[in-house]
Design a protein around this motif. Sequence first.
Motif, PDB file in Angstrom:
ATOM      1  N   GLU A 205     -17.779 -50.894  -5.004  1.00  0.00           N
ATOM      2  CA  GLU A 205     -19.223 -50.872  -4.761  1.00  0.00           C
ATOM      3  C   GLU A 205     -20.014 -50.588  -6.036  1.00  0.00           C
ATOM      4  O   GLU A 205     -21.239 -50.735  -6.049  1.00  0.00           O
ATOM      5  CB  GLU A 205     -19.559 -49.816  -3.698  1.00  0.00           C
ATOM      6  N   GLU A 206     -19.337 -50.189  -7.101  1.00  0.00           N
ATOM      7  CA  GLU A 206     -20.038 -49.888  -8.345  1.00  0.00           C
ATOM      8  C   GLU A 206     -20.525 -51.182  -8.997  1.00  0.00           C
ATOM      9  O   GLU A 206     -19.853 -52.217  -8.961  1.00  0.00           O
ATOM     10  CB  GLU A 206     -19.133 -49.089  -9.281  1.00  0.00           C
ATOM     11  N   GLU A 207     -21.688 -51.138  -9.595  1.00  0.00           N
ATOM     12  CA  GLU A 207     -22.388 -52.340 -10.051  1.00  0.00           C
ATOM     13  C   GLU A 207     -21.640 -53.111 -11.134  1.00  0.00           C
ATOM     14  O   GLU A 207     -21.771 -54.327 -11.237  1.00  0.00           O
ATOM     15  CB  GLU A 207     -23.781 -51.966 -10.570  1.00  0.00           C
ATOM     16  N   ASP A 208     -20.862 -52.410 -11.968  1.00  0.00           N
ATOM     17  CA  ASP A 208     -20.213 -53.105 -13.073  1.00  0.00           C
ATOM     18  C   ASP A 208     -18.828 -53.638 -12.692  1.00  0.00           C
ATOM     19  O   ASP A 208     -18.078 -54.085 -13.560  1.00  0.00           O
ATOM     20  CB  ASP A 208     -20.117 -52.196 -14.301  1.00  0.00           C
ATOM     21  N   ASN A 210     -17.605 -56.491 -10.457  1.00  0.00           N
ATOM     22  CA  ASN A 210     -18.128 -57.614  -9.681  1.00  0.00           C
ATOM     23  C   ASN A 210     -17.033 -58.656  -9.480  1.00  0.00           C
ATOM     24  O   ASN A 210     -17.007 -59.697 -10.134  1.00  0.00           O
ATOM     25  CB  ASN A 210     -19.335 -58.229 -10.388  1.00  0.00           C
TER      26      ASN A 210
END
Length: 341
Positions: A205-208, A210
Amino acid sequence: MGFGSVEPSSVMYDFLEKSSGCAVIDGGLATELERQGADLNDPLWSAKCLLSSPELIRRVHLDYLEAGADILITASYQATIQGFETKGLTREASEALLQRSVKIALDARNIYYERCKDCTTDDTGNGKFFKTRPILVAASVGSYGAYLADGSEYSGQYGDAVNVETLKDFHRRRVQVLAGSGADLIAFETTPNKLEAQAYAQLLEEEDINIPAWFSFNSKDGVNVVSGDSWPECVAIADSCEKVVAVGINCTPPRFIHGLIVSAKKVTTKPILIYPNSGETYDADRKEWVESTRVSDQDFVSYVSKWHEIGASLIGGCCRTTPNTIRGITRALREESAFKA
């Protein structure tokens, strides 16, 4: 196959649609490297070959592609930044080795495509499948227990000092590097407990980070994962994570797979993947496999049609399975598809 703005679930569903609804995962990597002469008696296990013999890793990848595998799993299962640093490597060199694990698999895929670009048949007659087809590269992430190299990946008992935050901190940078390496997805493999699955889900779920992923657990009783945590609860964690595109079982004896598929189907609609071991038990103290429980390739392959029938859509092999096993799985699924047609 990139991720980008594409819905994570569509990555796997599109791939399966192009693969006639069922795809073949490769077989055991480390044990096949050993069978071909590599000495992996080291805490790095298969990752040792990233340093000593990357060409052997590429050769094994190619062997599996020629046997019919649609998904290659990289040699990064036991490749951790912490493990490489223990060997005296710098952080930069450690990250470069993680990237190398993916590059080797990508190179093998490119070589395979180059070899078969002029072929028009599925089977050359000598057992090699050269038809150009979609092939995914899955970057392997082994558990915290795999890094410890003390057998705890087969027990899931990490002690009270290890929590979700501990595991996220341990895995984060490795996952970030692999997510940016060119792999099509991350394979979180041999996950022994619910705690580590929660850590993986939160990392995704962390943005970096992907990239789509699959979660694969292991079981020693056909009911729970090896820690004793509930198998359905572990499947539910994977099901609740948007970036998880498949969930299943690996490195588990074939005799347990049927029941695990049935119970997983009650919890998730995501594609089910299974890649069992050869049935042998690993003795962590003696660092060897107990061969008395080994399932022959013929017996292993005899399960395949039933596994597919009850809901598995990605099928391969784990420890002690070989390209011959994968060749048998590929033929079984092709014969089944031809019969239905």
